[in-house]
Design a protein around this motif. Sequence first.
Motif, PDB file in Angstrom:
ATOM      1  N   GLY A  17       0.787  -1.222   0.000  1.00  0.00           N
ATOM      2  CA  GLY A  17       0.000   0.000   0.000  1.00  0.00           C
ATOM      3  C   GLY A  17       0.819   1.273   0.000  1.00  0.00           C
ATOM      4  O   GLY A  17       0.314   2.341   0.361  1.00  0.00           O
ATOM      5  N   LYS A  18       2.073   1.186  -0.421  1.00  0.00           N
ATOM      6  CA  LYS A  18       2.956   2.361  -0.432  1.00  0.00           C
ATOM      7  C   LYS A  18       2.415   3.466  -1.337  1.00  0.00           C
ATOM      8  O   LYS A  18       2.333   4.623  -0.920  1.00  0.00           O
ATOM      9  CB  LYS A  18       4.376   1.963  -0.886  1.00  0.00           C
ATOM     10  N   SER A  19       2.055   3.125  -2.546  1.00  0.00           N
ATOM     11  CA  SER A  19       1.561   4.129  -3.497  1.00  0.00           C
ATOM     12  C   SER A  19       0.219   4.704  -3.053  1.00  0.00           C
ATOM     13  O   SER A  19      -0.011   5.913  -3.162  1.00  0.00           O
ATOM     14  CB  SER A  19       1.441   3.534  -4.900  1.00  0.00           C
ATOM     15  N   SER A  20      -0.657   3.879  -2.530  1.00  0.00           N
ATOM     16  CA  SER A  20      -1.955   4.364  -2.042  1.00  0.00           C
ATOM     17  C   SER A  20      -1.772   5.318  -0.868  1.00  0.00           C
ATOM     18  O   SER A  20      -2.453   6.346  -0.784  1.00  0.00           O
ATOM     19  CB  SER A  20      -2.835   3.189  -1.612  1.00  0.00           C
ATOM     20  N   ALA A  21      -0.849   4.991   0.027  1.00  0.00           N
ATOM     21  CA  ALA A  21      -0.570   5.879   1.166  1.00  0.00           C
ATOM     22  C   ALA A  21       0.013   7.197   0.672  1.00  0.00           C
ATOM     23  O   ALA A  21      -0.373   8.274   1.135  1.00  0.00           O
ATOM     24  CB  ALA A  21       0.379   5.205   2.153  1.00  0.00           C
ATOM     25  N   ALA A  22       0.942   7.131  -0.282  1.00  0.00           N
ATOM     26  CA  ALA A  22       1.553   8.354  -0.824  1.00  0.00           C
ATOM     27  C   ALA A  22       0.497   9.232  -1.487  1.00  0.00           C
ATOM     28  O   ALA A  22       0.505  10.459  -1.307  1.00  0.00           O
ATOM     29  CB  ALA A  22       2.661   8.000  -1.819  1.00  0.00           C
ATOM     30  N   ASP A  23      -0.405   8.629  -2.240  1.00  0.00           N
ATOM     31  CA  ASP A  23      -1.483   9.399  -2.879  1.00  0.00           C
ATOM     32  C   ASP A  23      -2.372  10.073  -1.836  1.00  0.00           C
ATOM     33  O   ASP A  23      -2.751  11.243  -1.982  1.00  0.00           O
ATOM     34  CB  ASP A  23      -2.334   8.495  -3.778  1.00  0.00           C
ATOM     35  N   ALA A  24      -2.705   9.350  -0.766  1.00  0.00           N
ATOM     36  CA  ALA A  24      -3.554   9.915   0.287  1.00  0.00           C
ATOM     37  C   ALA A  24      -2.836  11.068   0.991  1.00  0.00           C
ATOM     38  O   ALA A  24      -3.449  12.115   1.263  1.00  0.00           O
ATOM     39  CB  ALA A  24      -3.934   8.825   1.296  1.00  0.00           C
ATOM     40  N   ILE A  25      -1.557  10.900   1.266  1.00  0.00           N
ATOM     41  CA  ILE A  25      -0.773  11.963   1.912  1.00  0.00           C
ATOM     42  C   ILE A  25      -0.719  13.191   1.014  1.00  0.00           C
ATOM     43  O   ILE A  25      -0.903  14.323   1.470  1.00  0.00           O
ATOM     44  CB  ILE A  25       0.634  11.458   2.260  1.00  0.00           C
ATOM     45  N   SER A  26      -0.477  12.982  -0.269  1.00  0.00           N
ATOM     46  CA  SER A  26      -0.422  14.088  -1.213  1.00  0.00           C
ATOM     47  C   SER A  26      -1.740  14.860  -1.230  1.00  0.00           C
ATOM     48  O   SER A  26      -1.750  16.092  -1.204  1.00  0.00           O
ATOM     49  CB  SER A  26      -0.096  13.568  -2.621  1.00  0.00           C
ATOM     50  N   GLU A  27      -2.856  14.152  -1.270  1.00  0.00           N
ATOM     51  CA  GLU A  27      -4.176  14.796  -1.260  1.00  0.00           C
ATOM     52  C   GLU A  27      -4.346  15.648  -0.003  1.00  0.00           C
ATOM     53  O   GLU A  27      -4.825  16.781  -0.072  1.00  0.00           O
ATOM     54  CB  GLU A  27      -5.285  13.747  -1.336  1.00  0.00           C
TER      55      GLU A  27
END
Length: 185
Positions: A17-27
């Motif tokens: 879930g690294k990319s999903s977490a990064a996307d959520a943090i970016s948002e």
Amino acid sequence: MNMQVPVLNIIGPVGIGKSSAADAISEMLEHDYALPHAVVDLDHVRRGFPAPSEDPFNMELGFKNLAAVWNNYRSIGAKCLIIPSVMESREHLDKMRLSIPGADIFVVRLVASLEVNHDRIRGREKTLDSLNWHLQRSTQLAEELSQKNLENVIVDTEGKLPTDIGREIILKWGIIERYGSTGRL
């Protein structure tokens, strides 16, 4: 003299879930805090075929591309960087520091049970060969990363939405305290 660049490196086995977490943090950094930032998925910027036999995961290409892409983001005002990646060694962290002058790297390792991690992989892989390779690789990486202690903190992703994981990581990283809620120094 280079200014410090806060870098969040989200590591863990494939499918965690690294990319999903990064996307959520970016948002959240964009919409909740107006903090200028960039996301560079190191796994994506090193994707190329064929890879050299001495570097089968194209790590050197990834670090060269990271340096170039970071310079571009920095030129438009990014103050911090989020990097989801499969990071396997202190040597790789050192190369990341060379790619990002002034990098102040905070490493978060995402974890979940192998059963949960493998279920996520089963939901995304499209061929049997790819599925089998990713299942084996995730098992290997989970074991290796648990022994290497590359991280500053560990975040358990089991039973959590990406936004919850992102919120937890932002708090542990301390980026809002560093820049304030408006993204300004």
